[in-house]
Structure formats: C-alpha cells, structure tokens
Design an enzyme around this catalytic site. Structure first.
Site, PDB file in Angstrom:
ATOM      1  N   GLY A 112       1.035  -6.244   8.256  1.00 14.87           N
ATOM      2  CA  GLY A 112      -0.200  -6.240   8.113  1.00 14.87           C
ATOM      3  C   GLY A 112      -1.190  -5.037   8.528  1.00 14.87           C
ATOM      4  O   GLY A 112      -2.317  -5.288   8.990  1.00 14.87           O
ATOM      5  N   GLN A 113      -0.473  -4.017   8.681  1.00 13.27           N
ATOM      6  CA  GLN A 113      -1.330  -2.650   8.835  1.00 13.27           C
ATOM      7  C   GLN A 113      -2.356  -2.658   7.851  1.00 13.27           C
ATOM      8  O   GLN A 113      -2.161  -3.165   6.631  1.00 13.27           O
ATOM      9  CB  GLN A 113      -0.597  -1.582   8.741  1.00 13.27           C
ATOM     10  CG  GLN A 113       0.393  -1.224   9.887  1.00 13.27           C
ATOM     11  CD  GLN A 113       1.977  -2.057   9.473  1.00 13.27           C
ATOM     12  OE1 GLN A 113       1.948  -2.868   8.703  1.00 13.27           O
ATOM     13  NE2 GLN A 113       2.858  -1.332  10.205  1.00 13.27           N
ATOM     14  N   ASP A 114      -3.514  -1.919   8.317  1.00 15.32           N
ATOM     15  CA  ASP A 114      -4.642  -1.785   7.324  1.00 15.32           C
ATOM     16  C   ASP A 114      -4.346  -1.347   6.026  1.00 15.32           C
ATOM     17  O   ASP A 114      -4.927  -1.893   4.937  1.00 15.32           O
ATOM     18  CB  ASP A 114      -5.697  -1.136   8.031  1.00 15.32           C
ATOM     19  CG  ASP A 114      -6.993  -0.913   7.179  1.00 15.32           C
ATOM     20  OD1 ASP A 114      -7.254  -1.884   6.703  1.00 15.32           O
ATOM     21  OD2 ASP A 114      -7.706   0.321   7.294  1.00 15.32           O
TER      22      ASP A 114
END
Length: 178
Positions: free
Chosen positions: A69-71
């Site tokens: 879910g990191q940018d």
C-alpha cells in the site's frame, strides 16, 4: 430440473473467488491475511509487491492477494483487478489524516471496468486503539452509502486479535451464495 442440479453442484463443489486486499501502508493488510489463514499474529514488514494465500471456508476457496500500500506501489494495483470477486479495503481506524487518501484510492479503483462486478468489504482495523474512528464514522467519511453499483459491507475489526474477521468471511460467503 436445471435449478436443482445447479444447487446440488454448488453444494458439493469447491468454488474459488479472487480477493484483493488493498489499503494504505501500515493499515494491517498482511496481518489480516495471516489472521484469516492461521488465526494468529505473524510478524510482518512492509509488503513490496504482494502476498497471496488461499483461505478455505466451508468448501469455498478465497484466493487472497495482499497488495503493498505504499504510495509508490498503488499505481500497480490495477494489475491485480482482472477476475476479482471481492475488494477488501483495510482502513487504519486511527489514521484520520490519511482517510481522504483511502477514499480517493477507493473511488478510483471502483471506476475500473475490471472491478464493476466486485463486491466491497471495508475493514475498519485497529479498533482496539484509543481514539480510533468507529466503523460508522469511517463509512460516513468514505461516503459508502453513495455506492450504488457495488454491494458493500463495513466491518470493525482488530487484526491483532482477529476480532471481526470471522464476520467478514461470513459476509463474503453469503455473497457467494453459500
């Protein structure tokens, strides 16, 4: 006769459903995946790419893809959408500052043609932490009642204890006709 045969087939066959687990980094996606799988907490680190596990519940197989879910990874989520039956959006109930990002990601995802028939389960995680938002508050902030094209459910949960996760699986089972 055809309806009876179909019902019998459903009763005795193992159906399989693709599930993607998405959400911002540190929401608890991987912890939830392994709670579903082993009913215990597993030490995790940030997911780079994805984890995939098969969860079997009442002869129904859910192939769950836990996606980082990191940018920098969110643009790759679309590669997992094909043939997806369920989207699980995990929200950190203590992360008020980034809830608008979760909302934007959710509505962008749901516009994708590959997800038109997917059902949505929002897991309001970290309900054990003081100062958290309730599931109702998260639902309101995400404007879930405005979703008319997708069947959805929101469930309060705690990934560390597993609280709320069995209800989530039960909801998914009912959506599959089990």
């Amino acid at each position: 006769m055809g309806v009876l045969f179909t019902k019998l087939l459903q009763l005795f066959s193992n159906s399989e459903h693709k599930v993607i687990i998405v959400g911002l980094d540190n929401a608890g996606k991987t912890t939830i995946l392994y709670q579903f799988l082993m009913n215990e907490v597993v030490h995790t680190s940030p997911t780079i790419g994805s984890n995939v596990e098969e969860i079997v519940c009442k002869k129904t197989r859910f192939v769950m893809w836990d996606i980082g879910g990191q940018d920098s990874l969110r643009s790759s989520w679309t590669t997992y959408y094909a043939n997806c039956d369920f989207v699980i959006l995990v929200v950190d109930s203590t992360d008020r500052e980034r809830l608008h990002i979760s909302k934007n990601e959710l509505y962008t995802m749901l516009q994708n043609e590959d997800l038109k028939k997917s059902r949505l389960l929002v897991l309001a995680n970290k309900q054990d932490i003081k100062g958290k938002m309730s599931a109702a508050e998260i639902s309101e902030q995400l404007k879930l009642t405005s979703l008319k094209d997708h069947t959805w459910q929101i469930q309060a949960c705690c990934a560390l204890t597993g609280e709320g996760l069995s209800q989530s699986l039960e909801w998914m089972l009912t959506q599959t006709g089990r």
